[in-house]
Design an enzyme around this catalytic site. Structure first.
Site, short mmCIF file in Angstrom:
data_model
loop_
_atom_site.label_atom_id
_atom_site.label_comp_id
_atom_site.label_asym_id
_atom_site.label_seq_id
_atom_site.Cartn_x
_atom_site.Cartn_y
_atom_site.Cartn_z
N HIS A 165 39.72 -135.04 51.05
CA HIS A 165 41.13 -135.41 50.84
C HIS A 165 41.61 -136.25 52.01
CE1 HIS A 165 42.12 -133.44 47.18
NE2 HIS A 165 42.00 -132.21 47.61
N GLU A 196 38.20 -130.41 51.48
CA GLU A 196 39.43 -130.72 52.21
C GLU A 196 39.26 -131.98 53.06
OE1 GLU A 196 41.87 -129.42 51.20
OE2 GLU A 196 41.07 -127.64 50.25
#
Lengths: 405, 185
Positions: free
Chosen positions: A149, A146
């Site tokens: 990202h 995450e």
């Protein structure tokens, strides 16, 4: 890392302007279909207004909306210290100055996503189910994915791609509704115009084609970007943690979970680490899937024996996929430092206790629901529900009186 | 006249080239410094956690006096260390001692169930991970910086402005080499 950010910024810009041009074109064609004289201008205006509104809303409020829709609640460190620590670890590993906000979604299905078009106000959301099923390494792998990202600016790119998909879908929808309800007006306007002829026939065919194929192509395009981003985030996560096995195990556990995420829908699905809407036995999924097949992601991660640099990931990807496809941008492949996977981890000695993990996750959810926690000196954890309105709590083991503030 | 302009242009280009190398070196050096600061923060954090840990553990672990003395000793050594090398040395001794403590905890089920201890243990694990990730980042930065200093043509600029190579932060596995002392009296 810097090269990746640059390459993604460039792609976002190209996508943003390319999308603008495409939308203006579609707007013109659709408008001309209804009225060859004034319709084009109206169509263009409609497309631009729609595009500006959707872009603005999703740029400035998108992440808030998504967090609200998924039922995520922001947490502080004391709600789930391990989660907070793992996020901080990844922040340190990446050497970035910003600290994403942390959200927990009360849902037994393990999953996670990141949001926020700017890294400075980004957020990572995980479900309580994820906290209950993963050990520390695995959680680290997911958080690293995450975090990647956010660092790679994937969210901005995906937001613009999502807006493009939305505008094209709405426009073709309006177009078909117009045909259904107002077919007559088309005839009138056409008979009154002098310039009808071959040009108008071409416009008509083009408009029909765009209306039918536009949304489908936009969707395929969106999915293709999304899939690539997932591979890239996996590669970055392996590089950050230097321990691809952690993420591989986490993906395996998430894939094997039988729970279904309640709050996920078609719009938010591409954001999660593993597609929450995935059904069993979807084989044609290759083109229409927002995520690469999990088994393949796991296989790639597990094959990263020699090293965990971007170059290694690209090599293993081609080996497993059997074809040449650029997953990692060229600029990132040039990286000169060798990146070896770790062997001795600092927390190697800590074994995973599923009961403890489940309790921690439950505690986190209780804290979200305003339960108060007191750690007594004797080692007992006292949990006080919000309805409790006495000022003093007595420890059940040692009898110490605790003052509630 | 035209030759003079070409000459001038070449000189300007060379100067610009050198300036860009100089700036890159400065940027890399600052990144190294920043990465070191990150390690330092986490090392301090670990030093701060240790008195708390000893306080919680001491009531339970009555037979592990030696380990706890070692932890205290290595902690103060680590706090007094100055250079990167010294710090690495002292910190790895400290890590070794903390590792031994962690192994011994297995023999004390009451301690393992203590919520304060569990919270501390999570903090300690996290801090140790943060140290190792900060170290990973620091060593990457140092490698890039040292590469730049040694490679042509940036080595010329580095020599002119006295950029020095930085030291890696390497933690040796001391814990394994050090045989625990056993006494029978």
């Amino acid at each position: 890392m810097w090269e990746l950010i640059q390459s993604n910024r460039r792609k976002s810009l190209i996508l943003f302007f390319g999308m603008g041009a495409l939308l203006i074109f579609i707007g013109y064609v659709f408008g001309s279909f209804y009225d060859p004289e004034a319709g084009g201008a109206i169509g263009v205006l409609f497309a631009i207004i729609l595009w500006v509104i959707l872009s603005t809303v999703s740029y400035f409020a998108g992440s808030k909306i998504i967090l609200a829709v998924s039922g995520a609640k922001e947490v502080t460190k004391d709600v789930h210290p391990q989660l907070y620590n793992v996020v901080e670890e990844m922040k340190i590993a990446a050497g970035v100055p910003y600290f994403p906000k942390i959200y927990i979604i009360d849902d037994p299905s393990p999953n996670a996503f990141a949001t926020g078009v700017k890294p400075e106000n980004s957020a990572i959301a995980v479900t309580s189910g994820l906290l209950a099923t993963l050990n520390r390494y695995e959680l680290q792998g997911v958080v690293a994915h995450e975090m990647s990202h956010i660092i790679n600016r994937d969210i901005l790119l995906m937001t613009f791609a999502g807006v493009m998909l939305g505008v094209i879908t709405i426009m073709s929808d309006v177009f078909f509704r117009g045909m259904y309800f107002g077919g007559g007006s088309r005839y009138r306007s056409r008979s009154s115009s002098k310039s009808s002829g071959q040009g108008q026939v071409i416009i008509m065919i083009l408009a029909m084609l765009l209306a039918v194929l536009g949304p489908i192509l936009a969707q395929l395009f969106y999915f293709a970007i999304s899939r690539k981003r997932e591979y890239l985030a996996d590669a970055s996560a392996a590089r950050l943690t230097r321990y691809p096995e952690g993420l591989a195990n986490a993906l395996e556990k998430i894939a094997n979970s039988s729970h279904k995420l309640r709050s996920a829908n078609k719009v938010t699905a591409p954001m999660y680490i593993v597609n929450p809407l995935k059904r069993e036995g979807m084989k044609l999924a290759d083109l229409t899937s927002t995520h690469p097949p999990i088994s393949e992601r796991i296989k790639i991660l597990r094959s990263l024996q020699q090293g965990v640099s971007y170059k290694d990931y690209q090599k293993v990807f081609e080996m497993i996929h059997g074809k040449k496809e650029k997953i990692i941008p060229d600029s990132a492949l040039k990286e000169s430092i060798p990146v070896a996977p770790v062997s001795g981890l600092a927390n190697e000695g800590i074994d995973f206790n599923p009961v403890e993990a489940k309790r921690e996750a439950n505690d986190a959810v209780m804290k979200l629901n305003d339960y108060k926690f007191i750690n007594c000196k004797c080692g007992v954890k006292i949990k006080i529900p919000p309805e409790y309105n006495n000022q003093i709590v007595v420890c059940p083991r040692c009898g110490t009186k605790h003052q509630l503030s | 006249m035209i030759y003079f302009i070409i000459f001038l242009a070449v000189i300007v280009l060379i100067i610009l080239f050198f300036v860009s190398i100089y700036n890159a070196l400065i940027r890399l050096r600052n990144q190294v410094k920043n990465a070191w600061a990150q390690i330092d923060v986490q090392l301090k954090r670990r030093h701060d956690l240790i008195p708390n840990l000893i306080e919680t553990v001491k009531g339970y672990m009555t037979h592990e006096r030696q380990i706890m003395e070692n932890i205290t000793k290595y902690r103060s050594q680590a706090m007094n260390a100055q250079t990167v090398g010294e710090k690495a040395q002292a910190e790895s001794l400290l890590s070794g001692a903390l590792g031994q403590l962690r192994v011994q905890v297995e023999n004390y089920p009451d301690l393992k169930a203590n919520q304060n201890f569990l919270a501390l243990q999570e903090e300690l694990t996290a801090t140790e991970n943060k140290i190792s990730f900060a170290r990973q980042n620091y060593n990457d930065q140092v490698l890039m910086y040292n590469n730049k200093i040694q490679m042509f043509p940036s080595n010329i600029v580095a020599g002119m402005f006295n950029f020095k190579e930085e030291e890696f932060f390497e933690i040796k596995d001391v814990a394994e080499k050090e045989v625990p002392k056993v006494s029978f009296n």
